[in-house]
Scaffold this motif. Structure first.
Motif, PDB file in Angstrom:
ATOM      1  N   VAL A  26      -7.168   3.644   1.392  1.00 45.25           N
ATOM      2  CA  VAL A  26      -6.902   2.857   2.608  1.00 45.25           C
ATOM      3  C   VAL A  26      -7.943   3.438   3.825  1.00 45.25           C
ATOM      4  O   VAL A  26      -8.520   2.651   4.827  1.00 45.25           O
ATOM      5  CB  VAL A  26      -5.713   2.604   3.306  1.00 45.25           C
ATOM      6  N   VAL A  71      -6.771   2.413  -4.775  1.00 48.03           N
ATOM      7  CA  VAL A  71      -7.542   2.168  -3.259  1.00 48.03           C
ATOM      8  C   VAL A  71      -7.173   3.205  -2.296  1.00 48.03           C
ATOM      9  O   VAL A  71      -6.113   3.872  -2.283  1.00 48.03           O
ATOM     10  CB  VAL A  71      -6.843   0.818  -2.858  1.00 48.03           C
ATOM     11  N   VAL A  97     -11.053  -0.650  -0.353  1.00 53.82           N
ATOM     12  CA  VAL A  97     -10.098  -1.746   0.092  1.00 53.82           C
ATOM     13  C   VAL A  97     -10.338  -3.066  -0.403  1.00 53.82           C
ATOM     14  O   VAL A  97      -9.498  -3.751  -1.024  1.00 53.82           O
ATOM     15  CB  VAL A  97      -9.925  -1.707   1.593  1.00 53.82           C
ATOM     16  N   ARG A 132      -7.910  -2.017   7.919  1.00 55.05           N
ATOM     17  CA  ARG A 132      -8.849  -2.150   6.667  1.00 55.05           C
ATOM     18  C   ARG A 132      -8.052  -3.389   5.908  1.00 55.05           C
ATOM     19  O   ARG A 132      -8.848  -4.108   5.410  1.00 55.05           O
ATOM     20  CB  ARG A 132      -9.439  -1.151   6.244  1.00 55.05           C
ATOM     21  N   VAL A 133      -7.093  -3.007   5.429  1.00 57.19           N
ATOM     22  CA  VAL A 133      -6.306  -3.549   4.508  1.00 57.19           C
ATOM     23  C   VAL A 133      -5.929  -5.231   5.021  1.00 57.19           C
ATOM     24  O   VAL A 133      -6.367  -6.037   4.524  1.00 57.19           O
ATOM     25  CB  VAL A 133      -5.086  -2.957   4.023  1.00 57.19           C
ATOM     26  N   THR A 152       0.779  -1.153  -0.053  1.00 60.27           N
ATOM     27  CA  THR A 152      -0.052   0.112   0.089  1.00 60.27           C
ATOM     28  C   THR A 152       0.980   1.344   0.008  1.00 60.27           C
ATOM     29  O   THR A 152       1.988   1.277   0.745  1.00 60.27           O
ATOM     30  CB  THR A 152      -1.129  -0.021   1.104  1.00 60.27           C
TER      31      THR A 152
END
Length: 252
Positions: free
Chosen positions: A55, A53, A61, A111-112, A13
């Motif tokens: 985050v 994406v 996500v 979240r990821v 990320t």
């Protein structure tokens, strides 16, 4: 071998620039297939798959993770590197800014990781590496909000490591010192005397210079690699000795 990621799929990320780009390049050069999550995926220089994406948004996500699995077939490594900076004492940022930075730097990692966990559980070489900071272990002036967020990352890393070890998932963090990245460059450019500010930052680190992005990438690659199979729940400092060393002032 510590640099062998052949057959493994990694997500990085914030992988379009700075430390994230260096990490993506390092993993890719070692055989990994790399998916980059970034707000500006078109700018990602080292990606087999670049996905837009945010985050800070759970739906974004999850859609990104689903695309990686659909196009690359699996996920083995997650590098939670996306983050934003903040300057000032506790008085310098209002509640909205505190919530924004913590939401990206801490909850963004949650979240990821949460979305990737079902896929990591199926990997024979599952690893998560979180980008923390020297700010998590040293009290730095004018970095209250940023330090709070990275201190949370350090604690989160240990808790995740404990929760997921018996599922075959290792979780570690890397703690860079002040690194020579575009973000630090912008901070220096905004200083009244950029040259003096750079010299002060270099002097603050015992080895006398800024940390190279490639040095951080090498540390991440080690922590993420199958060769680090007995390493979990640690924060690896890449800071020129700033965390642990107390040198006498250099003689003139």
């Amino acid at each position: 071998m510590s640099n062998d990621f052949t057959g493994l799929v990694a997500i990085v990320t914030g992988g379009a620039s700075g430390l994230g780009a260096a990490i993506a390049q390092r993993l890719r050069s070692s055989g990994a297939t790399v998916a980059v999550f970034d707000l500006r995926p078109d700018a990602a220089p080292h990606a087999d798959l670049a996905v837009a994406v945010d985050v800070g948004d759970d739906a974004s996500v999850r859609a990104g993770v689903e695309r990686v699995v659909a196009e690359l077939g699996r996920i083995d490594v997650l590098v939670n590197n996306a983050g934003i900076g903040a300057q000032g004492t506790i008085e310098a940022n209002d509640d909205d800014e505190w919530h924004r930075v913590l939401d990206v730097n801490v909850v963004g990692m949650v979240r990821v990781s949460r979305a990737v966990l079902p896929h990591l559980r199926r990997s024979p070489a599952a690893a998560i590496v979180n980008t923390s900071s020297i700010a998590a272990t040293a009290g730095l002036p004018q970095r209250a909000l940023y330090s709070a967020s990275k201190g949370a990352v350090a604690a989160l890393t240990r808790a995740m490591a404990a929760d997921h070890l018996r599922e075959g998932i290792r979780v570690n963090a890397v703690n860079p010192g002040t690194a020579d990245t575009p973000w630090v460059g912008r901070l220096l450019d905004s200083a009244p005397d950029p040259a003096a500010e750079r010299a002060a930052l270099e002097a603050r680190q015992p080895h006398g210079r800024l940390v190279a992005a490639d040095e951080v990438a090498d540390a991440v690659a080690y922590l993420a690699s199958p060769a680090a199979g007995s390493t979990t729940g640690v924060a690896l400092a890449v800071d020129g000795g700033m965390q642990e060393l107390r040198l006498r002032p250099a003689s003139s």
